[in-house]
Design an enzyme around this catalytic site. Structure first.
Site: not given
Ligand code: AMP
Ligand code: ZN
Length: 135
Positions: A101, A103
């Site tokens: 993903h 950001h």
């Molecule tokens: P990372 O730490 O780069 O893996 O980012 C994961 C991101 O996913 C974090 O910013 C979380 O807040 C976000 N996240 C986790 N679960 C969900 C979800 N079900 N829907 C939307 N965002 C999510």
């Protein structure tokens, strides 16, 4: 391929509802549930790739094009003052969900968020050694 136990596979493919900002055949862009700032969003490929290393080159190109489009639209609509693109690979780098993903983080003057690092101060020799290690 989708991965059965991957929450982002389910979100990207609409099996779990999300606040979707954009969707096409390759990607879904959703609002992050734990946002750093107002409008923090995530670009998710619809297929499962754990990280940047697994992401095919054509999608890597498409993801940056989409990031530019989203950043432009979000800046216009939200009136943010700056924008960070952040992409974590591996636990050590802060990755917590192991489905690639990107950001999209709008930044606002005085938003008090910190996205950064403590700068080092390598010598020219150290930089040369590192360069030779990489290339
Ligand atoms: P990372 O730490 O780069 O893996 O980012 C994961 C991101 O996913 C974090 O910013 C979380 O807040 C976000 N996240 C986790 N679960 C969900 C979800 N079900 N829907 C939307 N965002 C999510
Ligand atoms: Zn997945």
């Amino acid at each position: 391929m989708k991965k059965d136990d991957c929450i982002f596979c389910k979100i990207a493919n609409g099996e779990i509802p999300s606040k979707t900002l954009y969707e096409d055949e390759d990607f879904r862009v959703i609002l992050d549930l734990g946002p750093a700032t107002k409008g923090h969003a995530l670009i998710l490929p619809k297929e499962h790739y754990a990280n940047l290393y697994e992401l095919p080159e054509d999608l890597a190109g498409k993801v940056m094009k989409l990031a530019k489009k989203m950043a432009t639209q979000m800046t216009e609509k939200l009136g943010c003052d700056g924008f960070n693109l952040v992409q974590n690979n591996g636990e050590t780098a802060g990755q917590t969900v192991f489905h690639f993903h990107l950001h999209l983080i709008p930044r606002y003057e005085g938003d008090q968020q910190k996205i950064g690092w403590k700068p080092g101060s390598p010598t020219q020799e150290e930089l040369e050694d590192i360069k030779n290690q990489i290339v």
